[in-house]
Design a protein around this motif. Structure first.
Motif, short mmCIF file in Angstrom:
data_model
loop_
_atom_site.label_atom_id
_atom_site.label_comp_id
_atom_site.label_asym_id
_atom_site.label_seq_id
_atom_site.Cartn_x
_atom_site.Cartn_y
_atom_site.Cartn_z
N LEU A 26 -13.72 -4.73 11.02
CA LEU A 26 -14.71 -5.18 12.18
C LEU A 26 -14.57 -3.35 12.62
CD1 LEU A 26 -11.38 -6.59 13.77
CD2 LEU A 26 -13.53 -7.79 14.61
N GLY A 27 -14.73 -2.61 11.14
CA GLY A 27 -15.08 -1.43 11.23
C GLY A 27 -13.84 -0.03 11.46
N SER A 28 -12.44 -0.92 11.75
CA SER A 28 -12.06 -0.13 12.43
C SER A 28 -11.09 0.67 11.55
CB SER A 28 -10.88 -0.58 13.49
OG SER A 28 -11.12 -1.52 14.47
N ILE A 29 -11.37 1.50 10.34
CA ILE A 29 -11.07 2.25 9.51
C ILE A 29 -10.28 2.34 9.44
CG2 ILE A 29 -11.53 3.87 7.20
CD1 ILE A 29 -13.92 1.15 7.32
N SER A 30 -10.00 3.33 10.57
CA SER A 30 -8.39 4.01 10.52
C SER A 30 -6.78 3.12 10.85
CB SER A 30 -8.72 5.05 11.63
OG SER A 30 -8.24 4.03 12.82
N ARG A 31 -7.72 1.93 11.58
CA ARG A 31 -6.74 1.05 11.24
C ARG A 31 -6.22 0.47 10.31
NH1 ARG A 31 -7.33 -1.70 17.14
NH2 ARG A 31 -7.16 0.07 18.86
N ALA A 32 -7.34 0.42 9.63
CA ALA A 32 -6.93 -0.75 8.13
C ALA A 32 -6.28 0.68 6.95
CB ALA A 32 -8.84 -1.25 7.79
N ARG A 33 -7.15 1.88 7.24
CA ARG A 33 -6.27 2.67 6.28
C ARG A 33 -4.72 2.39 6.49
NH1 ARG A 33 -8.37 5.54 3.03
NH2 ARG A 33 -10.84 6.04 3.28
N SER A 34 -4.40 2.42 7.87
CA SER A 34 -3.22 2.64 8.49
C SER A 34 -1.87 1.41 8.07
CB SER A 34 -2.84 2.75 9.98
OG SER A 34 -1.57 2.74 10.57
N ALA A 35 -2.69 0.23 8.26
CA ALA A 35 -2.17 -0.49 8.10
C ALA A 35 -2.19 -1.15 6.02
CB ALA A 35 -2.61 -2.43 8.09
N LEU A 36 -2.36 -0.41 5.54
CA LEU A 36 -2.21 -0.56 4.29
C LEU A 36 -0.84 0.15 4.20
CD1 LEU A 36 -5.84 -0.89 2.31
CD2 LEU A 36 -3.87 -1.75 2.26
N ASP A 37 -1.04 1.42 4.70
CA ASP A 37 -0.42 2.43 4.70
C ASP A 37 1.40 1.97 4.92
OD1 ASP A 37 -2.21 4.31 3.55
OD2 ASP A 37 -2.27 5.88 5.48
N ARG A 38 1.01 1.57 5.93
CA ARG A 38 2.42 0.97 6.43
C ARG A 38 2.78 -0.19 5.67
NH1 ARG A 38 3.96 -0.27 12.62
NH2 ARG A 38 1.49 0.53 12.66
N ALA A 39 2.23 -1.27 4.89
CA ALA A 39 2.67 -1.89 3.85
C ALA A 39 3.21 -0.77 2.35
CB ALA A 39 1.04 -2.95 2.88
N ARG A 40 2.36 0.18 2.35
CA ARG A 40 3.22 0.81 0.95
C ARG A 40 4.65 1.33 1.48
NH1 ARG A 40 -2.57 3.05 0.26
NH2 ARG A 40 -3.39 1.72 -1.46
N SER A 41 4.36 1.50 2.48
CA SER A 41 5.90 2.31 2.92
C SER A 41 6.79 1.23 2.33
CB SER A 41 5.82 3.04 4.31
OG SER A 41 5.38 2.45 5.44
N SER A 42 6.52 0.12 3.17
CA SER A 42 7.17 -0.81 3.23
C SER A 42 8.08 -1.00 2.52
CB SER A 42 7.22 -1.97 4.30
OG SER A 42 5.89 -2.90 3.73
N VAL A 43 7.39 -1.21 1.06
CA VAL A 43 7.58 -1.04 -0.05
C VAL A 43 8.14 -0.43 -1.41
CG1 VAL A 43 7.17 -4.02 -0.38
CG2 VAL A 43 5.61 -1.88 -1.21
N THR A 44 8.33 0.54 -0.83
CA THR A 44 8.82 1.85 -1.04
C THR A 44 9.75 2.28 -0.56
OG1 THR A 44 7.20 3.16 0.09
CG2 THR A 44 6.25 1.97 -2.34
N SER A 45 10.62 1.93 0.33
CA SER A 45 11.98 2.69 0.60
C SER A 45 13.20 2.70 -0.20
CB SER A 45 12.22 1.82 2.31
OG SER A 45 12.43 0.31 1.73
N PRO A 46 13.95 2.74 -0.17
CA PRO A 46 14.74 3.58 -1.05
C PRO A 46 15.41 2.08 -1.16
CG PRO A 46 14.79 5.56 0.50
CD PRO A 46 14.69 4.04 1.06
N HIS A 47 15.79 0.96 -0.36
CA HIS A 47 16.52 -0.42 0.12
C HIS A 47 15.11 -1.37 -1.20
CE1 HIS A 47 17.29 -5.02 1.14
NE2 HIS A 47 17.24 -4.95 1.84
#
Length: 311
Positions: A57-78
């Protein structure tokens, strides 16, 4: 999808179907509400869908944000206390890097450590990512061998990974100039995709398929081909807005899909006659496409095409 009970899993299934059938807008609409889900599986699925759909859709900031969110959700201490979530983290990092043709992050675990911990369908897609990485390293025979090995050993066919695996086989075989085998894999992928309209992958891979869509799909399915090319333009525009700045590369963004396909083959050393025979067009048409591409890219030699291609 229809057999699932109403709830988050069914919503995510519908979002995945929307994405892989070429409806990025619907995919984001359905997946966005699950970005904060308490279920890691649902949350990660939503993040990946939103990342790649927003790219289209050309929403690059939202695409990057979603990838960052995915990474952070699986790099938490839990998450780090769970081998399965660590495996998902590795998959996400590798998939996002390979599919955007970006450098692989340092310290990535070996595939043999990750694959057994992934669900079977995702394991097949992770094998596609590995095969794609080998292709980018110009290890075409190894990449093809991995694809054929997956098909030989799998007990159940997962349609979406199967489509992507067949397409990377097409990429390998075209690089090896084995057009007849490439055609077989493309048609097999097409046969899997058509009943459920899973055409997204063909648009994503157009530039890597070496003119095969023009040679095989366009003559027999012209309306479907038009839809694939529409996906190609939208996806590749978003893809370049991430790839080019992050790598410093200059993948061409001002060529038509036909110009790009012809130039891709020319960059790999194909003659005009060979390109014409593959794509089913006249020799003069090939000359015109190559000449137009050189002019648009501001270069004068065919040898210089490679730095603007995905070759």
């Amino acid at each position: 999808m229809e057999s699932l009970e109403d709830g988050p899993r069914k919503t995510i299934a519908r979002a995945e179907y929307a994405y892989f059938s070429g409806d990025a807008e619907k995919a984001v609409e359905l997946a966005a509400g699950s970005l904060e889900s308490s279920s890691p599986e649902i949350r990660l699925s939503a993040c990946l869908i939103c990342a790649y759909a927003n790219l289209t859709l050309g929403s690059i900031s939202r695409a990057r944000s979603a990838l960052d969110r995915a990474r952070s959700s699986v790099t938490s201490p839990h998450a780090q206390s769970s081998p399965e979530l660590r495996a998902l983290a590795a998959f996400i990092d590798q998939a996002s890097s390979v599919l955007l043709h970006l450098p692989i992050p340092e310290g990535m675990p070996e595939a043999r450590e990750v694959l057994p911990l992934l669900p079977p369908g995702l394991r097949s897609f992770a094998c596609y990512v590995q095969a794609h990485q080998l292709y980018l390293q110009e290890e075409y025979e190894k990449s093809l061998g991995l694809v054929l090995g997956v098909f030989a050993m799998q007990d159940e066919v997962y349609p979406i990974p199967a489509i992507y695996l067949h397409l990377v086989a097409v990429m390998d075989l075209m690089a090896l100039r084995r057009q007849d085998e490439a055609r077989e894999h493309l048609l097999t992928a097409w046969d899997i995709a058509r009943p459920d309209d899973l055409i997204e992958a063909f648009g994503e891979h157009h530039g890597l398929l070496g003119g095969m869509l023009e040679a095989v799909i366009k003559p027999a399915w012209p309306e479907d081909f038009k839809r694939v090319i529409d996906i190609t333009y939208r996806f590749s525009a978003g893809w370049r807005r991430v790839h080019n700045p992050d790598t410093g590369h200059d993948v061409a963004d001002n060529l038509t899909t036909t110009e790009f396909a012809a130039s891709m083959l020319a960059a790999r050393g194909w003659t005009n006659q060979e390109i014409a025979e593959l794509m089913g067009i006249s020799l003069n048409s090939v000359k015109s496409y190559i000449s137009s591409s050189l002019q648009k890219l501001g270069i004068t030699r065919r040898q210089d095409l490679k730095r603007f291609m995905l070759a």
